[in-house]
Write an enzyme that holds these catalytic residues in place. Sequence first.
Site, mmCIF file in Angstrom:
data_model
loop_
_atom_site.group_PDB
_atom_site.id
_atom_site.type_symbol
_atom_site.label_atom_id
_atom_site.label_comp_id
_atom_site.label_asym_id
_atom_site.label_seq_id
_atom_site.Cartn_x
_atom_site.Cartn_y
_atom_site.Cartn_z
ATOM 1 N N ASN A 10 0.852 -1.189 0.000
ATOM 2 C CA ASN A 10 0.000 0.000 0.000
ATOM 3 C C ASN A 10 0.898 1.253 0.000
ATOM 4 O OD1 ASN A 10 -1.403 2.284 1.110
ATOM 5 N ND2 ASN A 10 -3.020 0.924 1.817
ATOM 6 N N ASP A 67 -0.751 -4.159 9.947
ATOM 7 C CA ASP A 67 -2.123 -4.446 9.531
ATOM 8 C C ASP A 67 -2.998 -3.454 10.263
ATOM 9 O OD1 ASP A 67 -3.667 -6.345 7.779
ATOM 10 O OD2 ASP A 67 -4.892 -6.355 9.588
ATOM 11 N N ASP A 149 -8.875 8.564 5.251
ATOM 12 C CA ASP A 149 -8.458 9.789 5.942
ATOM 13 C C ASP A 149 -9.455 10.959 5.822
ATOM 14 O OD1 ASP A 149 -6.218 8.648 6.998
ATOM 15 O OD2 ASP A 149 -4.783 9.596 5.651
ATOM 16 N N LYS A 169 -0.204 13.948 11.585
ATOM 17 C CA LYS A 169 -0.805 12.604 11.545
ATOM 18 C C LYS A 169 0.116 11.614 12.258
ATOM 19 C CE LYS A 169 -2.838 8.967 8.749
ATOM 20 N NZ LYS A 169 -2.933 8.262 7.479
ATOM 21 N N HIS A 174 -3.000 6.023 14.720
ATOM 22 C CA HIS A 174 -2.838 4.640 15.152
ATOM 23 C C HIS A 174 -1.447 4.108 14.767
ATOM 24 C CE1 HIS A 174 -4.296 5.151 11.155
ATOM 25 N NE2 HIS A 174 -4.266 3.872 10.834
ATOM 26 N N ARG A 175 -1.012 4.393 13.521
ATOM 27 C CA ARG A 175 0.288 3.908 13.038
ATOM 28 C C ARG A 175 1.428 4.620 13.771
ATOM 29 N NH1 ARG A 175 -1.028 4.435 8.398
ATOM 30 N NH2 ARG A 175 -1.847 2.323 8.272
HETATM 31 P P1 ITT Z 1 -0.675 -4.244 2.908
HETATM 32 O O1 ITT Z 1 -1.424 -5.401 3.509
HETATM 33 O O2 ITT Z 1 0.096 -4.617 1.688
HETATM 34 O O3 ITT Z 1 0.143 -3.489 3.919
HETATM 35 P P2 ITT Z 1 -3.350 -3.129 2.631
HETATM 36 O O4 ITT Z 1 -3.882 -1.820 2.109
HETATM 37 O O5 ITT Z 1 -3.983 -4.393 2.124
HETATM 38 O O6 ITT Z 1 -1.756 -3.149 2.365
HETATM 39 P P3 ITT Z 1 -4.391 -3.665 5.257
HETATM 40 O O7 ITT Z 1 -4.842 -5.029 4.929
HETATM 41 O O8 ITT Z 1 -3.714 -3.429 6.594
HETATM 42 O O9 ITT Z 1 -3.367 -3.097 4.199
HETATM 43 O O10 ITT Z 1 -5.645 -2.718 5.107
HETATM 44 C C1 ITT Z 1 -5.673 -1.480 5.721
HETATM 45 C C2 ITT Z 1 -6.732 -0.605 5.063
HETATM 46 O O11 ITT Z 1 -7.259 0.247 6.092
HETATM 47 C C3 ITT Z 1 -6.099 0.307 4.006
HETATM 48 O O12 ITT Z 1 -6.195 -0.219 2.720
HETATM 49 C C4 ITT Z 1 -6.889 1.585 4.183
HETATM 50 O O13 ITT Z 1 -8.061 1.500 3.422
HETATM 51 C C5 ITT Z 1 -7.269 1.565 5.658
HETATM 52 N N1 ITT Z 1 -6.289 2.342 6.443
HETATM 53 C C6 ITT Z 1 -5.318 1.862 7.279
HETATM 54 N N2 ITT Z 1 -4.603 2.867 7.805
HETATM 55 C C7 ITT Z 1 -5.130 4.000 7.312
HETATM 56 C C8 ITT Z 1 -4.819 5.370 7.465
HETATM 57 O O14 ITT Z 1 -3.821 5.776 8.214
HETATM 58 N N3 ITT Z 1 -5.580 6.246 6.817
HETATM 59 C C9 ITT Z 1 -6.594 5.860 6.043
HETATM 60 N N4 ITT Z 1 -6.943 4.602 5.804
HETATM 61 C C10 ITT Z 1 -6.210 3.667 6.437
#
Ligand code: ITT
Length: 192
Positions: A10, A67, A149, A169, A174-175
């Site tokens: 991502n 995740d 976001d 941010k 959370h991150r």
């Molecule tokens: P990876 O598994 O390859 O890291 P992914 O997008 O599939 O990428 P996740 O399964 O962890 O990752 O899904 C997290 C989703 O939650 C992500 O696609 C966003 O839509 C949302 N998300 C997570 N953190 C976010 C943030 O800081 N701001 C906005 N949306 C977020």
Amino acid sequence: MKTLVVATGNPGKLKEMQRYLAQTDWALELKPPELDVEETGSSFLENARLKACQVAAATGEWAIADDSGLSVQALDGAPGIYSARYGRDDHHRIDRLLRELGPNPDRRAEFVCAMVLARPDGSIALEAEGICPGEILPSPRGTEGFGYDPIFFVPEANRTFAEMTAAQKHQLSHRGRAFALLLPQLQALENT
Ligand code: ITT
């Protein structure tokens, strides 16, 4: 300098993780694009473990994975661990969430992030979880960041994640919170 593979596909997450990890002396590498880990876990932590351990074992390097997702109180925690699979792109995911929540006055939600560091042999070295409480706005606001976001409003900052600078941010998200918990141990590991 030790190599650390950032185990995400991502681009929004990658940018944030690279920014956090720039505070350390790890030499960052991108995950090989063909290496795709199936997220079969039933929690954020289980899925972060799967991604970190499988990418570490496949590359033979240290790996860090995140995740994360958005849990909405009035939707019984949805989309939660399915946040990435809730629609085909960010626009559709936001649309679906706003449609399912409708005019519900209970707008409470939280972003959750589980972050895991795995050793080159695929075992777990460190893990941490960060949470950011907020509210879902009726319509998007702001252009920064990624994912959900623009609809996630953080009362203590009086703005959405998409209206924040990257630094702000980082401070509140959370991150950012999960990373802050890992940082001292990550720095200690660099020189072992
Ligand atoms: P990876 O598994 O390859 O890291 P992914 O997008 O599939 O990428 P996740 O399964 O962890 O990752 O899904 C997290 C989703 O939650 C992500 O696609 C966003 O839509 C949302 N998300 C997570 N953190 C976010 C943030 O800081 N701001 C906005 N949306 C977020």
